[in-house]
Scaffold this active site. Structure first.
Site, PDB file in Angstrom:
ATOM      1  N   PHE A   9       0.621  -1.343   0.030  1.00 50.42           N
ATOM      2  CA  PHE A   9      -0.070  -0.070   0.106  1.00 50.42           C
ATOM      3  C   PHE A   9       0.699   1.404  -0.031  1.00 50.42           C
ATOM      4  CE2 PHE A   9      -2.977  -3.028   1.805  1.00 50.42           C
ATOM      5  CZ  PHE A   9      -4.210  -2.631   1.266  1.00 50.42           C
ATOM      6  N   ASP A  10       0.527   2.139  -0.693  1.00 48.19           N
ATOM      7  CA  ASP A  10       0.815   3.572  -0.674  1.00 48.19           C
ATOM      8  C   ASP A  10       0.168   4.135   0.457  1.00 48.19           C
ATOM      9  OD1 ASP A  10       2.015   6.294  -1.518  1.00 48.19           O
ATOM     10  OD2 ASP A  10      -0.119   6.595  -1.898  1.00 48.19           O
ATOM     11  N   LEU A  11       0.788   5.265   1.292  1.00 47.77           N
ATOM     12  CA  LEU A  11       0.128   5.921   2.302  1.00 47.77           C
ATOM     13  C   LEU A  11      -0.578   7.102   2.037  1.00 47.77           C
ATOM     14  CD1 LEU A  11       0.150   5.694   5.473  1.00 47.77           C
ATOM     15  CD2 LEU A  11       2.171   7.207   5.317  1.00 47.77           C
ATOM     16  N   VAL A 170      -1.054  -1.201  -4.323  1.00 49.51           N
ATOM     17  CA  VAL A 170      -2.199  -0.265  -4.396  1.00 49.51           C
ATOM     18  C   VAL A 170      -2.047   1.207  -4.065  1.00 49.51           C
ATOM     19  CG1 VAL A 170      -4.497   0.070  -2.970  1.00 49.51           C
ATOM     20  CG2 VAL A 170      -3.391  -2.159  -3.128  1.00 49.51           C
TER      21      VAL A 170
END
Length: 221
Positions: A9-11, A170
């Protein structure tokens, strides 16, 4: 379980809504230079790429000025900006569900790793992730490809049977999609962040979704 096992995941703009904190830091830095603060549409462009690149690209700063601006930005962000984050709608439930279903969750962010961990802990999300991988303060690891490489090396050390085909990234910007493509990883672009359908599809996202629930459905099916 679906073909996927390892979910990256990106943040900013994917798990968290970071605009208030990031824009506050940018404004603080630009005020130090006596530079006129851009409108919100330009400030939003700072969310996604490495910070030094944004100061150069959107403010016309030299490399030296961008470095100085980054220091000013962190003066603000390390004190106030870390507190100015919210959870993107539905992402808390999405992460909880995916973890409960046995997926391995990770963060790959261009935000400094220390800041990313602090934010996730403050929001009560840190326990969902096996590894949080982020940028280094000195700028030697800030491109998304470098962060993903750094994360994948750690995953491979833990799981000898790790397989790229079971991995998906993502994110909400083309930087995330391009980073995934660099390693031939599938990707999901989310439009509830700072990139729209056109940006994400043009970058080559394997899937594009509008909500956290749609994200879960793509991963599990």
């Amino acid at each position: 379980m679906s073909k996927y096992k390892y979910i990256l995941f990106d943040l900013d703009g994917t798990i968290t809504e970071p605009f208030k904190g990031i824009s506050g830091g940018i404004i603080h830095a630009l005020n130090k230079f006596g530079v006129e603060v851009p409108d919100n549409s330009t400030l939003r462009k700072f969310i996604g790429p490495p910070l030094r690149d944004s100061f150069r690209d959107f403010c016309g700063f030299t490399a030296e000025q961008a470095e100085e601006a980054t220091v000013y930005y962190r003066e603000y962000y390390s004190v106030r900006g870390l507190e100015e984050n919210d959870i993107m709608p539905g992402m808390d439930d999405a992460l909880k569900y995916l973890q409960e279903q046995g997926y391995k969750l990770y963060v790959a962010t261009s935000k400094p790793e220390k800041f990313a961990k602090i934010i996730l802990e403050k929001l009560g999300l840190l326990s969902y992730f096996d590894i949080v991988a982020g940028a280094s303060f000195d700028g030697t690891r800030d491109k998304k490809e470098l962060v993903i490489e750094y994360l994948l090396e750690q995953i491979e050390e833990i799981y000898p049977d790790f397989n790229m085909e079971q991995t998906i990234m993502v994110g909400d910007r083309h930087f995330d999609i391009n980073g995934a493509k660099y390693f031939s990883i599938d990707s999901v672009g989310v439009t509830f962040g700072y990139g729209d359908y056109e940006e994400l599809s043009r970058a080559g996202a394997t899937y594009v979704v509008d909500t956290a629930q749609e994200l879960v459905n793509v991963i599990i099916n």
